[in-house]
Design an enzyme around this catalytic site. Sequence first.
Site, PDB file in Angstrom:
ATOM      1  N   LEU A  86      -3.835  -3.801   2.638  1.00 41.22           N
ATOM      2  CA  LEU A  86      -2.711  -4.150   1.773  1.00 41.22           C
ATOM      3  C   LEU A  86      -2.089  -2.900   1.144  1.00 41.22           C
ATOM      4  O   LEU A  86      -2.742  -1.851   1.073  1.00 41.22           O
ATOM      5  CB  LEU A  86      -3.196  -5.118   0.693  1.00 41.22           C
ATOM      6  CG  LEU A  86      -3.812  -6.399   1.273  1.00 41.22           C
ATOM      7  CD1 LEU A  86      -4.765  -7.050   0.283  1.00 41.22           C
ATOM      8  CD2 LEU A  86      -2.727  -7.371   1.692  1.00 41.22           C
ATOM      9  N   PRO A  87      -0.829  -2.996   0.684  1.00 47.30           N
ATOM     10  CA  PRO A  87      -0.131  -1.789   0.234  1.00 47.30           C
ATOM     11  C   PRO A  87      -0.687  -1.139  -1.031  1.00 47.30           C
ATOM     12  O   PRO A  87      -0.722   0.085  -1.127  1.00 47.30           O
ATOM     13  CB  PRO A  87       1.306  -2.257  -0.017  1.00 47.30           C
ATOM     14  CG  PRO A  87       1.433  -3.588   0.618  1.00 47.30           C
ATOM     15  CD  PRO A  87       0.060  -4.171   0.721  1.00 47.30           C
ATOM     16  N   THR A  96      -5.615   1.617   0.583  1.00 42.75           N
ATOM     17  CA  THR A  96      -5.874   2.805  -0.241  1.00 42.75           C
ATOM     18  C   THR A  96      -5.459   2.475  -1.659  1.00 42.75           C
ATOM     19  O   THR A  96      -4.271   2.309  -1.950  1.00 42.75           O
ATOM     20  CB  THR A  96      -5.091   4.020   0.275  1.00 42.75           C
ATOM     21  OG1 THR A  96      -5.612   4.378   1.553  1.00 42.75           O
ATOM     22  CG2 THR A  96      -5.247   5.205  -0.664  1.00 42.75           C
ATOM     23  N   LYS A 141     -11.305   9.807  -0.007  1.00 39.83           N
ATOM     24  CA  LYS A 141      -9.952   9.965   0.531  1.00 39.83           C
ATOM     25  C   LYS A 141      -9.036  10.647  -0.478  1.00 39.83           C
ATOM     26  O   LYS A 141      -8.277  11.560  -0.152  1.00 39.83           O
ATOM     27  CB  LYS A 141      -9.365   8.606   0.924  1.00 39.83           C
ATOM     28  CG  LYS A 141      -7.956   8.766   1.442  1.00 39.83           C
ATOM     29  CD  LYS A 141      -7.393   7.594   2.177  1.00 39.83           C
ATOM     30  CE  LYS A 141      -5.958   7.950   2.607  1.00 39.83           C
ATOM     31  NZ  LYS A 141      -5.264   6.823   3.193  1.00 39.83           N
ATOM     32  N   ASN A 196      -1.651  -5.957  -4.989  1.00 40.65           N
ATOM     33  CA  ASN A 196      -1.789  -6.864  -3.854  1.00 40.65           C
ATOM     34  C   ASN A 196      -3.253  -7.180  -3.600  1.00 40.65           C
ATOM     35  O   ASN A 196      -3.617  -8.311  -3.282  1.00 40.65           O
ATOM     36  CB  ASN A 196      -1.201  -6.230  -2.590  1.00 40.65           C
ATOM     37  CG  ASN A 196       0.224  -5.780  -2.808  1.00 40.65           C
ATOM     38  OD1 ASN A 196       1.119  -6.581  -2.876  1.00 40.65           O
ATOM     39  ND2 ASN A 196       0.415  -4.492  -2.963  1.00 40.65           N
ATOM     40  N   LYS A 254       2.290   9.472  -3.397  1.00 38.99           N
ATOM     41  CA  LYS A 254       1.545   8.253  -3.754  1.00 38.99           C
ATOM     42  C   LYS A 254       0.045   8.558  -3.899  1.00 38.99           C
ATOM     43  O   LYS A 254      -0.589   8.154  -4.871  1.00 38.99           O
ATOM     44  CB  LYS A 254       1.743   7.173  -2.688  1.00 38.99           C
ATOM     45  CG  LYS A 254       1.058   5.851  -3.038  1.00 38.99           C
ATOM     46  CD  LYS A 254       0.574   5.112  -1.800  1.00 38.99           C
ATOM     47  CE  LYS A 254      -0.482   4.067  -2.190  1.00 38.99           C
ATOM     48  NZ  LYS A 254      -1.186   3.518  -1.023  1.00 38.99           N
TER      49      LYS A 254
END
EC number: 1.1.1.31
Lengths: 335, 335, 335, 335
Positions: free
Chosen positions: D104-105, D135, D210, D109, D285
């Site tokens: 999911l974005p 992420t 990450k 979400n 982001k």
Amino acid sequence: LLIIIRGFPVRKFLQRFSIVFFSSHFLFLSSVSTRSMASKTPVGFIGLGNMGSPMAKNLLRNGYPVIATDVFPESCKGLLDLGAQVVDSPAEVAEKADRIITMLPSSPNVIDVYTGPNGILKKVKKGTLLIDSSTIDPSVSKEMAVAAEKMGAVFMDAPVSGGVGAASMAKLTFMVGGVEEEYNAAQELLTCMGANVVYCGQVGSGQAAKICNNMLLAIGMIGTAETMNLGIRLGLDPKLLAKILNMSSGRCWSSDTYNPVPGVMEGVPSANNYQGGFGATLMAKDLGLAQNTATNTKTPIPLGSLAHQIYRVMCSRGYANKDFSSVFQFLREEE
Amino acid sequence: LLIIIRGFPVRKFLQRFSIVFFSSHFLFLSSVSTRSMASKTPVGFIGLGNMGSPMAKNLLRNGYPVIATDVFPESCKGLLDLGAQVVDSPAEVAEKADRIITMLPSSPNVIDVYTGPNGILKKVKKGTLLIDSSTIDPSVSKEMAVAAEKMGAVFMDAPVSGGVGAASMAKLTFMVGGVEEEYNAAQELLTCMGANVVYCGQVGSGQAAKICNNMLLAIGMIGTAETMNLGIRLGLDPKLLAKILNMSSGRCWSSDTYNPVPGVMEGVPSANNYQGGFGATLMAKDLGLAQNTATNTKTPIPLGSLAHQIYRVMCSRGYANKDFSSVFQFLREEE
Amino acid sequence: LLIIIRGFPVRKFLQRFSIVFFSSHFLFLSSVSTRSMASKTPVGFIGLGNMGSPMAKNLLRNGYPVIATDVFPESCKGLLDLGAQVVDSPAEVAEKADRIITMLPSSPNVIDVYTGPNGILKKVKKGTLLIDSSTIDPSVSKEMAVAAEKMGAVFMDAPVSGGVGAASMAKLTFMVGGVEEEYNAAQELLTCMGANVVYCGQVGSGQAAKICNNMLLAIGMIGTAETMNLGIRLGLDPKLLAKILNMSSGRCWSSDTYNPVPGVMEGVPSANNYQGGFGATLMAKDLGLAQNTATNTKTPIPLGSLAHQIYRVMCSRGYANKDFSSVFQFLREEE
Amino acid sequence: LLIIIRGFPVRKFLQRFSIVFFSSHFLFLSSVSTRSMASKTPVGFIGLGNMGSPMAKNLLRNGYPVIATDVFPESCKGLLDLGAQVVDSPAEVAEKADRIITMLPSSPNVIDVYTGPNGILKKVKKGTLLIDSSTIDPSVSKEMAVAAEKMGAVFMDAPVSGGVGAASMAKLTFMVGGVEEEYNAAQELLTCMGANVVYCGQVGSGQAAKICNNMLLAIGMIGTAETMNLGIRLGLDPKLLAKILNMSSGRCWSSDTYNPVPGVMEGVPSANNYQGGFGATLMAKDLGLAQNTATNTKTPIPLGSLAHQIYRVMCSRGYANKDFSSVFQFLREEE
């Protein structure tokens, strides 16, 4: 506790070239006594660019004979017409005048005009008063003072704030560094060209004061631009936000006198598409001096240094000739 | 143009907890009409910590019956003695009062007190006025407002500036966000606890105004500290430099009202080994809110962000509980 | 695609003074032909400090007669014992040798030794090869080259990486800038003192390469320290995190060869309480050169500049003599 | 000491979406045992966007029946044609599958899909394995894990690196956080969709790894861009400078594998006008996540934070969709 601050007429300010002082006259203005023209001895003037030319003219207007020179002889034309004597080199000026003012673009020019092969110090007379109004690294001012002293002359730094308009109207502010006993002698000449003259301490102090002020100015301006932009994104009305900041601890000159957001104030560059005012490229130059000075004295200036980098990037991205308050536009989301 | 700014009595300020507003009363002080005690309905108060407790007491002093609760029941003791009714949960407060004030440490507490299983919104009556004086992320304020509206209640954010001292003396400043029609109703209560009440716009605007001001304050303070330090290294007298900055474009609240250099001003934390005032750790917290808010709205805040990092590092290096002006000491060469 | 990198023996590296090159010999090592001692003409050496002294001794060991001088005559003692001729001034060295190496602390010393009243250029013979191994501003190197050329001499800059240990063992790396035709002549001497000699381009290029590398090194080190610290706070095992970074796009020399987190690697300063290695104060000096160079060329270096400020603050907070990887400790929460 | 690094085929990489892992397969590739198709139970898949869609297809290709859903039902079409069963809500997926993958974005979400009114946890069966490849903020992963545990289910975070191309070719890298005993079960599915699967520790660790890598990557990239730009301004040849850095302590992935200067390397975005690769907006982001995470854990990240601001400004100035190495172009003097 009641503090009264006399406001700065911002609209007029747009004619200015360099920003530092906006204090009103009564604080510093030296009272210029009426002097008989006859008694005035010549004053040398070296560097007749956009700033130097009107400055030298104001000396002439105050009755001082002027002996002038410039690397570009054509720059001297206007002054020649007004009665100044134009000579070929700084050395020649030094032969003919015992008070000399220099107004040059940067440190290397100052070094050359003072210590070069045809420089002032090659022919300077003992007791000569040398006043450098260029904006340069304070350490160069100190070097020049040492070199002058070896020749029996006195060197003072007296960088200005206020631009071409202020120079023409004799409204410059001078920040003066040098031996205190010579300050009165310097003041006599400087008050012909400026409205405020502030004594800052030993030689180099004038440069130091100018650099410090402009560094804090740049930090305050970028900070104000960020803050206003953030507030607007969060839904605040810009005028209301400015009002809140200005009555609070966020208040600064950039928020209350020179707000960078279009529509918040009138008569400032942000109201005029960032035309006029003090260009980003000039701010970048002054921040470069602050950066070099801080590096050389091992002084940490994290925000000053980042402010420098931001104006440097702005100069690379098309903002070089816009007023330095255009950092608001630079940080804002593109339409 | 003549602006008169009534000064802030800095010495008293040392008792304060949080810095934002120092404007004098006449600008904002609402005139509190004399009301008959008899007509006052109960006010709920949730969160009786260092700030909430004296705030609630001021409501009692103004004749409002108070229905209080806190996760630590012992916090309610003082209030109980003064005649407040203490209940077990926010839900119970909501059953008994149609005006409720909350004063909580951070966003998660606010979310829990409003929307948790025993939260206000479980039992809130239609038309209830909910005023949150916590300092939190404006987006959480907006969420709470939406949740309240679903239950027919009205939510406003009204973060304060001024610390424990100001809370005790009813001298807080409130920045209020929310529906404008409800502002008068909120003001009635807030003026019992504070000296200034400013309406900032839609819900979340109070938080936004506070965050913006404190971010610019932090930038101005670090900038002033760097500038003063650089000037001193360059040989300038700190008092003279402050004077020059304050009459020039470098002027800001941190340079003219709260100068961080010991010896420049009296009655400020820098004159008292950075005791009292507004701790670096509190500034770091507010800058964290600014940072999160900016990140979430994709707003660049290069200086604000670096200021945040500097206060964060200071907190790791022993400056957590010193006044935030101690950044001057942090940047200075060790002896 | 298979790349093999010959590793650097980090433990030995701790003896080094300056960090730049760790490439293995086969890449650059010039094959030194056997020459008959008899044919060697004297080499001048000016500046016999911690670095210059062992460098000059390696010239002697390679059969070159050495004519030496230093502002502190006692520094020449060791060399004298090994058979060098010691003279009184750089000018005198220039009279007696047509290949001269200088190894001095900073720009002003270089200017004085070359162009001062008893400087090399006062007596330099036409065709003399001048090699400056000091680390200075590239613009000063260029000035010296111009001045040398006027006297018919050739100036090259050849700053070193590798510290006192590398200097003693003739394992230095030289980055050489200057006229390409003279590179072979320079290389003949430099290979007696170093393991790697890299030609970088026109005069000043050696300095430029060293400054650029060390700036990126500082950025990578601080970045690695921040990242490792953040990961640890988020609950990651430091060794695992380093392993992940090193196989990923976060990989850099500071993460895979010189990790700043105690316990992640052996044989690096972080494993030894940040003793040895490359001191924060030396990094701050090199970043100062980068900063000045960037300012003078109007090049924006936002991260380089912030890295400079961070090392500057570290020097003020007790980290001056710790290895530059101690920035991890500086940023970490105090225990 | 001999380290062999198997190189990453950069040209192919241009198809990728997100950058983290480039290690070769032999390090992590799990050997996928041959399994009989018959034994495979259905796998749920929620979020069929650009990444989720090819991932789910790879599950189908490996013989796993897929139960899918998406807020945009039309996204499921391609999968439907390949034999997946499409249902109406995450809750329904949870009723029918005991292994579910979500892609999911962003955090909100994820929260909605797991804990919303039609969320997975409303109907999840005891023992279900939930793998979130979005992420997001690690703290949200932890919250989801707690919520899942309450329902008797197991939640793991497994963000990916590698973009749409890697997703299609089953070449993604997964960084996995969660209870170690469940890792094998997760690995079985993830190896159908990716080439590398790395276990990072407790839940949230995948996200942490990450975020950390990408923050250091951004710092290294901007640092490399600044350094190359400075070197070029100082007259160094960019290819030579890159070579020198890469054999020295300035070496990093951005200098040796993904150099941002046009003309230095082939097959990277800088050779292709910064098309393709990893967009500045995606880097911004990820840096936003790093910034939030650092703020929430009170971790200072001065360079990471400034890198974030730089990418944020780039997004406002027309660089949003260019590869993140275009920071070289952003910092460079305009022609």
